[in-house]
Motif scaffolding. Structure first.
Motif, mmCIF file in Angstrom:
data_model
loop_
_atom_site.group_PDB
_atom_site.id
_atom_site.type_symbol
_atom_site.label_atom_id
_atom_site.label_comp_id
_atom_site.label_asym_id
_atom_site.label_seq_id
_atom_site.Cartn_x
_atom_site.Cartn_y
_atom_site.Cartn_z
ATOM 1 N N SER A 88 82.759 47.041 30.110
ATOM 2 C CA SER A 88 82.179 45.718 30.352
ATOM 3 C C SER A 88 80.773 45.661 29.766
ATOM 4 N N ARG A 89 80.208 44.479 29.756
ATOM 5 C CA ARG A 89 78.838 44.239 29.276
ATOM 6 C C ARG A 89 78.584 44.873 27.898
ATOM 7 N N ASP A 91 77.298 45.079 24.283
ATOM 8 C CA ASP A 91 76.144 44.492 23.604
ATOM 9 C C ASP A 91 75.921 45.226 22.287
ATOM 10 N N LYS A 128 76.018 53.210 32.448
ATOM 11 C CA LYS A 128 75.615 52.494 31.244
ATOM 12 C C LYS A 128 75.599 53.486 30.084
#
Length: 188
Positions: A88-89, A91, A128
């Protein structure tokens, strides 16, 4: 992949930078103000000597042996695979490829990029993951564009940008172009 690393021979140049900056401290000690030009000059000389010793490679990043493989199925960072359903997320910060002329204001005349300032960040399993990646030239950027197109068509949520500027297929779009872009990919 691009990783943080320092050329051990570059530490002399870094020490010279510290010496040169320390001359600014002498400004606040009036009794030592006579030594400011000497300390600054010595610092600059050590920076130049350090750059020569390091053969010009004073960067704090370089290429690693690990590879970054990005596809619509997932991401593989070194030996670890992250399936897309667990990611997810996403970038992508795509700044430049190797040899691309950039004028970002850091230098008056601009310079050619080394292609190592690109970044992929995503989350998986609550962690992350942040990895730099190298773009060797236009062909790799075109491959990345094909991947981005697939992400848009499959509606895989991700952010594409160049530093803080949001991009779409590597372009900054005005309002009208953005509406057309969203319509084309079924987001409107």
């Amino acid at each position: 992949m691009v990783v943080s690393r320092r050329n051990p021979r570059a530490y002399v140049a870094y020490a010279g930078l510290v010496i040169a900056v320390s001359s600014l401290v002498l400004v606040f000690i009036p009794s030592l103000s006579y030594y400011i030009p000497y300390v600054f000059g010595t610092g600059i000389a050590v920076v130049i000597l350090g750059a020569i010793i390091a053969r010009g490679d004073v960067r704090n990043y370089g290429l690693s042996e690990d590879e970054l493989v990005v596809s619509a199925a997932g991401f593989t960072v070194g030996a670890v695979h992250y399936p897309m359903r667990m990611v997810s997320r996403i970038d992508f910060n795509v700044e430049a490829y190797n040899g691309m002329y950039v004028n970002d204001g850091a230098m008056v005349s601009g310079s050619n990029s080394d292609g190592m300032t690109n970044q992929l960040t995503f989350e998986s399993g609550g962690a992350k993951i942040d990895c730099g990646f190298y773009l060797s030239g236009k062909p790799q950027v075109q491959e990345l564009a094909i991947l981005f197109n697939e992400f848009y068509e499959r509606r895989i949520p991700f952010v594409e940008r160049n530093r803080s500027t949001r991009t779409y297929m590597f372009r900054v779009l005005n309002e009208k172009e953005l509406v057309e872009f969203k319509r084309r990919y079924g987001y409107a």
